[in-house]
Design a protein around this motif. Structure first.
Motif, PDB file in Angstrom:
ATOM      1  N   VAL A 116      26.664  -1.371 -38.084  1.00  0.00           N
ATOM      2  CA  VAL A 116      26.774  -2.559 -37.026  1.00  0.00           C
ATOM      3  C   VAL A 116      27.161  -3.777 -38.040  1.00  0.00           C
ATOM      4  CG1 VAL A 116      24.410  -3.566 -37.089  1.00  0.00           C
ATOM      5  CG2 VAL A 116      25.848  -3.789 -35.250  1.00  0.00           C
ATOM      6  N   GLY A 117      26.608  -3.764 -39.272  1.00  0.00           N
ATOM      7  CA  GLY A 117      27.140  -4.775 -40.178  1.00  0.00           C
ATOM      8  C   GLY A 117      28.584  -4.767 -40.408  1.00  0.00           C
ATOM      9  N   GLY A 118      29.259  -3.689 -40.278  1.00  0.00           N
ATOM     10  CA  GLY A 118      30.626  -3.558 -40.338  1.00  0.00           C
ATOM     11  C   GLY A 118      31.263  -4.301 -39.223  1.00  0.00           C
ATOM     12  N   SER A 139      31.226   2.988 -42.086  1.00  0.00           N
ATOM     13  CA  SER A 139      30.471   3.707 -40.927  1.00  0.00           C
ATOM     14  C   SER A 139      30.269   2.620 -39.867  1.00  0.00           C
ATOM     15  CB  SER A 139      28.957   4.144 -41.537  1.00  0.00           C
ATOM     16  OG  SER A 139      29.278   4.815 -42.639  1.00  0.00           O
ATOM     17  N   ALA A 140      31.455   1.879 -39.666  1.00  0.00           N
ATOM     18  CA  ALA A 140      31.338   0.688 -38.484  1.00  0.00           C
ATOM     19  C   ALA A 140      31.621   1.664 -37.157  1.00  0.00           C
ATOM     20  CB  ALA A 140      32.015  -0.222 -39.168  1.00  0.00           C
ATOM     21  N   GLN A 141      30.959   0.944 -36.291  1.00  0.00           N
ATOM     22  CA  GLN A 141      31.209   1.222 -34.652  1.00  0.00           C
ATOM     23  C   GLN A 141      32.287   0.263 -34.273  1.00  0.00           C
ATOM     24  OE1 GLN A 141      27.750   0.854 -35.656  1.00  0.00           O
ATOM     25  NE2 GLN A 141      27.336   2.909 -35.776  1.00  0.00           N
ATOM     26  N   ALA A 142      33.075   0.898 -33.375  1.00  0.00           N
ATOM     27  CA  ALA A 142      33.995  -0.042 -32.752  1.00  0.00           C
ATOM     28  C   ALA A 142      33.798  -0.257 -31.124  1.00  0.00           C
ATOM     29  CB  ALA A 142      35.392   0.330 -33.112  1.00  0.00           C
ATOM     30  N   PHE A 143      33.039   0.907 -30.744  1.00  0.00           N
ATOM     31  CA  PHE A 143      32.613   0.809 -29.316  1.00  0.00           C
ATOM     32  C   PHE A 143      31.154   1.501 -29.507  1.00  0.00           C
ATOM     33  CE2 PHE A 143      35.011   4.411 -30.300  1.00  0.00           C
ATOM     34  CZ  PHE A 143      34.639   5.707 -29.521  1.00  0.00           C
ATOM     35  N   VAL A 144      30.487   1.627 -28.075  1.00  0.00           N
ATOM     36  CA  VAL A 144      29.621   2.452 -27.899  1.00  0.00           C
ATOM     37  C   VAL A 144      30.037   4.092 -27.378  1.00  0.00           C
ATOM     38  CG1 VAL A 144      27.346   2.721 -26.599  1.00  0.00           C
ATOM     39  CG2 VAL A 144      28.466   0.282 -27.122  1.00  0.00           C
ATOM     40  N   PHE A 192      24.814  -3.290 -22.926  1.00  0.00           N
ATOM     41  CA  PHE A 192      25.662  -3.141 -24.116  1.00  0.00           C
ATOM     42  C   PHE A 192      26.676  -2.133 -24.055  1.00  0.00           C
ATOM     43  CE2 PHE A 192      26.006  -2.528 -28.928  1.00  0.00           C
ATOM     44  CZ  PHE A 192      26.540  -3.876 -28.915  1.00  0.00           C
ATOM     45  N   ALA A 193      26.596  -1.323 -22.918  1.00  0.00           N
ATOM     46  CA  ALA A 193      27.471  -0.091 -23.043  1.00  0.00           C
ATOM     47  C   ALA A 193      28.959  -0.323 -22.785  1.00  0.00           C
ATOM     48  CB  ALA A 193      27.108   0.817 -21.807  1.00  0.00           C
ATOM     49  N   SER A 194      29.217  -1.654 -22.541  1.00  0.00           N
ATOM     50  CA  SER A 194      30.635  -1.850 -22.298  1.00  0.00           C
ATOM     51  C   SER A 194      31.154  -2.513 -23.674  1.00  0.00           C
ATOM     52  CB  SER A 194      31.032  -2.592 -21.482  1.00  0.00           C
ATOM     53  OG  SER A 194      30.217  -3.663 -21.218  1.00  0.00           O
ATOM     54  N   TRP A 195      30.288  -2.844 -24.875  1.00  0.00           N
ATOM     55  CA  TRP A 195      30.771  -3.458 -25.826  1.00  0.00           C
ATOM     56  C   TRP A 195      31.809  -2.746 -26.694  1.00  0.00           C
ATOM     57  CZ3 TRP A 195      30.566  -2.147 -30.895  1.00  0.00           C
ATOM     58  CH2 TRP A 195      31.138  -2.862 -31.935  1.00  0.00           C
ATOM     59  N   THR A 196      32.849  -3.468 -27.189  1.00  0.00           N
ATOM     60  CA  THR A 196      33.734  -3.076 -28.097  1.00  0.00           C
ATOM     61  C   THR A 196      33.890  -3.992 -29.270  1.00  0.00           C
ATOM     62  OG1 THR A 196      35.774  -4.008 -26.848  1.00  0.00           O
ATOM     63  CG2 THR A 196      34.949  -1.582 -26.140  1.00  0.00           C
ATOM     64  N   LEU A 197      34.306  -3.706 -30.479  1.00  0.00           N
ATOM     65  CA  LEU A 197      34.734  -4.646 -31.174  1.00  0.00           C
ATOM     66  C   LEU A 197      35.804  -5.486 -30.992  1.00  0.00           C
ATOM     67  CD1 LEU A 197      34.147  -5.553 -34.116  1.00  0.00           C
ATOM     68  CD2 LEU A 197      35.541  -3.823 -35.165  1.00  0.00           C
ATOM     69  N   GLU A 217      27.204  10.911 -38.021  1.00  0.00           N
ATOM     70  CA  GLU A 217      26.169  11.313 -36.932  1.00  0.00           C
ATOM     71  C   GLU A 217      26.261  10.183 -35.904  1.00  0.00           C
ATOM     72  OE1 GLU A 217      22.721  10.319 -39.909  1.00  0.00           O
ATOM     73  OE2 GLU A 217      25.180  10.860 -39.966  1.00  0.00           O
ATOM     74  N   TYR A 218      26.711   8.986 -36.339  1.00  0.00           N
ATOM     75  CA  TYR A 218      26.483   8.127 -35.169  1.00  0.00           C
ATOM     76  C   TYR A 218      28.092   7.565 -34.938  1.00  0.00           C
ATOM     77  CZ  TYR A 218      21.647   7.583 -36.543  1.00  0.00           C
ATOM     78  OH  TYR A 218      20.299   7.871 -36.795  1.00  0.00           O
ATOM     79  N   GLY A 219      29.068   8.193 -35.247  1.00  0.00           N
ATOM     80  CA  GLY A 219      30.323   7.762 -34.778  1.00  0.00           C
ATOM     81  C   GLY A 219      31.230   8.728 -35.194  1.00  0.00           C
ATOM     82  N   SER A 220      32.392   9.247 -34.533  1.00  0.00           N
ATOM     83  CA  SER A 220      33.473   9.893 -34.568  1.00  0.00           C
ATOM     84  C   SER A 220      34.330   9.197 -35.302  1.00  0.00           C
ATOM     85  CB  SER A 220      34.117  10.458 -33.430  1.00  0.00           C
ATOM     86  OG  SER A 220      34.780   9.730 -32.799  1.00  0.00           O
ATOM     87  N   LEU A 221      35.574   9.904 -35.787  1.00  0.00           N
ATOM     88  CA  LEU A 221      36.735   9.211 -36.600  1.00  0.00           C
ATOM     89  C   LEU A 221      37.457   8.347 -35.547  1.00  0.00           C
ATOM     90  CD1 LEU A 221      37.808  12.168 -38.710  1.00  0.00           C
ATOM     91  CD2 LEU A 221      36.268  10.538 -39.254  1.00  0.00           C
ATOM     92  N   LEU A 222      37.170   8.305 -34.090  1.00  0.00           N
ATOM     93  CA  LEU A 222      37.753   7.309 -33.369  1.00  0.00           C
ATOM     94  C   LEU A 222      37.477   5.809 -33.932  1.00  0.00           C
ATOM     95  CD1 LEU A 222      37.186   8.892 -29.866  1.00  0.00           C
ATOM     96  CD2 LEU A 222      39.415   8.894 -31.074  1.00  0.00           C
ATOM     97  N   HIS A 223      36.189   5.967 -34.409  1.00  0.00           N
ATOM     98  CA  HIS A 223      35.868   4.431 -35.170  1.00  0.00           C
ATOM     99  C   HIS A 223      36.619   3.831 -35.905  1.00  0.00           C
ATOM    100  CE1 HIS A 223      32.456   4.239 -32.449  1.00  0.00           C
ATOM    101  NE2 HIS A 223      32.445   5.585 -32.551  1.00  0.00           N
TER     102      HIS A 223
END
Length: 273
Positions: A116-118, A139-144, A192-197, A217-223
């Motif tokens: 999430v720091g990303g 390892s940043a997330q762009a969406f939930v 928070f489910a609808s959050w996106t970067l 384990e917390y995000g696919s390559l879609l991120h």
């Protein structure tokens, strides 16, 4: 021989509570060139101490100062007043980063964020395009994503086991239950489910390096794909084979080399006035 590194810790007084921060700088400041320091944004359970020796190694690899801090509610910083709001990512850019930069007298910086720091680093880069010279997300997330929620749900269950929460106490003290809840309850909530970067970052104007473990384990390559698409400047996406969610620990040498090469081309030093 490895570059010697100086370390300095400081407390930053803010209207919201004290923040703990630490700086690693190359020993011997008689350089003819100055470089923008790297600001580290930690993950949902992280703090300065949990970066371990990575900031020192990053300083040695890049020849730049490295700044890290415990977000409010984490590590050695003061407790957060209440529950973590769903706009906490935007808050970090608007409320806390300016205080950190002002305290350390930083005019230009490189943003580096893990997990999430990303997202926080990307938000800061977008909000301060004149100051942020380069961005690195890891390892940043762009969406939930469903995988993100499933990984967090599993981690929440694992923390119910005897002694598991004590691991967080070692780094966050009495704030440990709040830290765990701030992560799991926020990301698993309907609010928070609808959050996106993209909802907070229209575009990224500085050179971008996107690092992601192939087995995260917390995000696919879609991120990393979605993050890279936000860049209007040159972007490089590096998928690290055999890595899960913490490449800077699992493949540190590869991460350091990628960051060093990225910064060499993205933001060379400028002459001291």
């Amino acid at each position: 021989m490895p570059t010697l590194v100086n370390e300095e810790s400081r407390w930053i007084e803010t209207p919201h509570g004290r923040l703990f921060s630490q700086c690693w700088s190359p020993a011997g400041e008689h350089r003819e060139q100055r470089q923008a320091p790297i600001v580290l944004f930690h993950d949902s359970l992280g703090c300065v101490a949990l970066w371990r020796d990575f900031p020192q190694r990053l300083c040695q690899a890049t020849g730049r100062e490295v700044l890290a801090y415990d977000r409010l509610g984490f590590g050695r910083s003061d407790a957060y007043p209440g529950e973590l709001p769903t706009h906490f990512i935007q808050d970090e850019a608007e409320r806390f980063l300016p205080l950190l930069l002002a305290h350390w007298r930083v005019e230009r910086f490189v943003a580096f964020g893990h997990s999430v720091g990303g997202a926080m680093a990307a938000t800061c880069a977008a909000r301060y395009p004149r100051q942020c010279q380069a961005l690195i997300t890891e390892s940043a997330q762009a969406f939930v994503e469903d995988r993100t929620r499933q990984g967090i749900q599993l981690a929440k269950q694992q923390f119910q086991a005897p002694g598991q929460l004590q691991r967080l106490h070692s780094y966050h003290g009495d704030k440990a239950p709040w830290v765990l809840a701030a992560w799991t309850d926020t990301w698993l909530s309907a609010a928070f489910a609808s959050w996106t970067l993209e909802s907070g970052v229209a575009s990224i104007d500085c050179p971008l390096l996107v690092l992601h473990g192939a087995d995260d384990e917390y995000g696919s390559l879609l991120h990393p794909e979605r993050i890279a698409r936000l860049a209007s400047a040159p972007a490089r996406c590096l998928i690290l084979d055999g890595c899960r969610h913490v490449p800077h620990r699992e493949a540190m040498d590869q991460v350091l080399e990628a960051v060093r090469e990225h910064l060499r081309g993205a933001c060379p030093a400028w002459p001291v006035p």
